[in-house]
Enzyme design. Structure first.
Site, PDB file in Angstrom:
ATOM      1  N   CYS A  84       0.831  -1.206   0.000  1.00 42.57           N
ATOM      2  CA  CYS A  84       0.000   0.000   0.000  1.00 42.57           C
ATOM      3  C   CYS A  84       0.873   1.267   0.000  1.00 42.57           C
ATOM      4  CB  CYS A  84      -0.981  -0.038   1.174  1.00 42.57           C
ATOM      5  SG  CYS A  84      -2.375   1.094   0.982  1.00 42.57           S
ATOM      6  N   HIS A 173      -3.679  -5.167   0.692  1.00 46.84           N
ATOM      7  CA  HIS A 173      -3.108  -5.693   1.934  1.00 46.84           C
ATOM      8  C   HIS A 173      -3.162  -7.223   1.943  1.00 46.84           C
ATOM      9  CE1 HIS A 173      -2.661  -1.877   4.125  1.00 46.84           C
ATOM     10  NE2 HIS A 173      -3.715  -1.493   3.419  1.00 46.84           N
ATOM     11  N   GLU A 175      -1.870  -9.117   4.159  1.00 48.70           N
ATOM     12  CA  GLU A 175      -1.782  -9.628   5.534  1.00 48.70           C
ATOM     13  C   GLU A 175      -3.138  -9.823   6.203  1.00 48.70           C
ATOM     14  OE1 GLU A 175      -1.364  -5.068   5.908  1.00 48.70           O
ATOM     15  OE2 GLU A 175      -0.967  -6.657   4.454  1.00 48.70           O
ATOM     16  N   SER A 228       5.970  -3.580  35.747  1.00 47.32           N
ATOM     17  CA  SER A 228       4.939  -2.541  35.712  1.00 47.32           C
ATOM     18  C   SER A 228       3.539  -3.140  35.607  1.00 47.32           C
ATOM     19  CB  SER A 228       5.183  -1.614  34.519  1.00 47.32           C
ATOM     20  OG  SER A 228       4.936  -2.298  33.305  1.00 47.32           O
ATOM     21  N   GLY A 229       3.448  -4.362  35.114  1.00 46.17           N
ATOM     22  CA  GLY A 229       2.149  -4.983  34.879  1.00 46.17           C
ATOM     23  C   GLY A 229       1.753  -4.963  33.422  1.00 46.17           C
ATOM     24  N   GLY A 230       2.547  -4.252  32.589  1.00 48.78           N
ATOM     25  CA  GLY A 230       2.280  -4.236  31.156  1.00 48.78           C
ATOM     26  C   GLY A 230       2.769  -5.508  30.484  1.00 48.78           C
ATOM     27  N   VAL A 231       2.456  -5.636  29.196  1.00 46.28           N
ATOM     28  CA  VAL A 231       2.805  -6.850  28.463  1.00 46.28           C
ATOM     29  C   VAL A 231       4.307  -7.040  28.392  1.00 46.28           C
ATOM     30  CG1 VAL A 231       2.712  -7.995  26.217  1.00 46.28           C
ATOM     31  CG2 VAL A 231       0.686  -6.819  27.094  1.00 46.28           C
ATOM     32  N   ASP A 232       5.062  -5.991  28.056  1.00 48.40           N
ATOM     33  CA  ASP A 232       6.505  -6.124  27.856  1.00 48.40           C
ATOM     34  C   ASP A 232       7.207  -6.580  29.122  1.00 48.40           C
ATOM     35  OD1 ASP A 232       6.156  -5.335  25.272  1.00 48.40           O
ATOM     36  OD2 ASP A 232       6.847  -3.282  25.560  1.00 48.40           O
ATOM     37  N   SER A 233       6.937  -5.896  30.237  1.00 50.63           N
ATOM     38  CA  SER A 233       7.626  -6.257  31.474  1.00 50.63           C
ATOM     39  C   SER A 233       7.165  -7.616  31.988  1.00 50.63           C
ATOM     40  CB  SER A 233       7.419  -5.178  32.549  1.00 50.63           C
ATOM     41  OG  SER A 233       6.068  -5.115  32.964  1.00 50.63           O
ATOM     42  N   SER A 234       5.908  -7.974  31.746  1.00 44.56           N
ATOM     43  CA  SER A 234       5.407  -9.278  32.188  1.00 44.56           C
ATOM     44  C   SER A 234       6.078 -10.412  31.419  1.00 44.56           C
ATOM     45  CB  SER A 234       3.893  -9.357  32.002  1.00 44.56           C
ATOM     46  OG  SER A 234       3.234  -8.389  32.798  1.00 44.56           O
TER      47      SER A 234
END
Length: 263
Positions: A84, A173, A175, A228-234
């Site tokens: 695109c 697209h 995907e 922190s409780g976020g996805v990355d740190s978890s």
């Protein structure tokens, strides 16, 4: 075998589907990473991808300040697939023309295959393929040495390819699920042009990450992880726990660090 030896670089121009591109690539057994659109040439060389995918995006390539990629992308000799906005950027930067007039196209469309090359290598000449279009601008003139390999009723260059280099563009697209054969298009680009083997798995990635953590921390080292409780740190905390067990202390915001084995 290093499962990260065959990598695909995705340059993100702001599309809502960029994460989906990465998901489709990984479903095909190929490791990929998403990076900012203007990633410098030295960083691309350091990453050493087998191929580069340019995502879509909401901007117009004709607008001042619209995102660009490093010219090295097109001079590297690496296979490139523009989706695109990516196709429009290829056309703009390599000498074609993009039209901002009333050619908006949103929703389902049919693309006629004009040449079975690149992402369309698995289709027959003249075959009509259902796709999802979502664009305001369209390519009005291809750059020198490019040719149309697919067209729709509203986009004469719905798919394009360089005549001798592995540089391709799709106005639609591949995907999304609304392009039912889109995964096959990505497969053709990855396995034919990028020449990957498709040996990457998430399980292998987890094992490599755990091994790398153990090597870096050492046999007796300990780690404190701020959670922190976020996805990355978890996810980071989980990988650390799998690799280190009670040698990991998890620090939750506002609390004292707690050994992971007792958390």
């Amino acid at each position: 075998m290093d499962i990260h030896a065959e990598k695909i670089l995705i340059l993100d121009f702001g599309s809502q589907y960029t994460q989906l591109i990465a998901r489709r690539v990984r479903e095909l057994g190929v490791y990929c990473e998403i990076h900012r659109p203007d990633l410098p040439a030295e960083d691309i060389r350091r990453f050493a991808p087998r191929g580069i995918i340019l995502s879509g995006g909401p901007a117009s390539v004709e607008s001042e300040g619209s995102p660009r990629c490093d010219p090295y992308v097109f001079g590297s000799g690496l296979p490139v697939l523009g989706i695109c906005y990516g196709l429009q950027l290829i056309s703009k930067l390599l000498g074609g023309r993009v039209d901002r007039s009333a050619h908006r196209e949103y929703g389902s469309a049919e693309v006629e295959v004009l040449a079975a090359r690149g992402p369309l290598a698995g289709f027959k000449l003249g075959e009509r393929v259902k796709v999802l279009m979502s664009h305001g601008d369209r390519v009005d003139m291809l750059p020198p040495d490019f040719e149309a390999i697919g067209r729709s009723g509203n986009s004469p260059y719905a798919a394009a390819a360089h005549k001798s280099k592995p540089i391709y563009g799709l106005q639609f697209h591949p995907e999304v699920v609304h392009t039912p054969m889109g995964k096959e298009m990505l497969r053709a680009f990855l396995f034919t042009d990028c020449k990957v083997s498709g040996n990457w798995t998430m399980k292998g990635f987890i094992q490599e990450a755990e091994d790398a953590i153990r090597r870096q921390v050492g046999e007796h080292g300990r780690v404190i992880c701020g959670l922190s409780g976020g996805v990355d740190s978890s996810v980071a905390a989980l990988l650390l726990h799998r690799a280190l067990g009670e040698r990991l202390a998890v620090h939750l915001r506002g609390q004292r660090p707690v050994a992971a084995g007792r958390a």
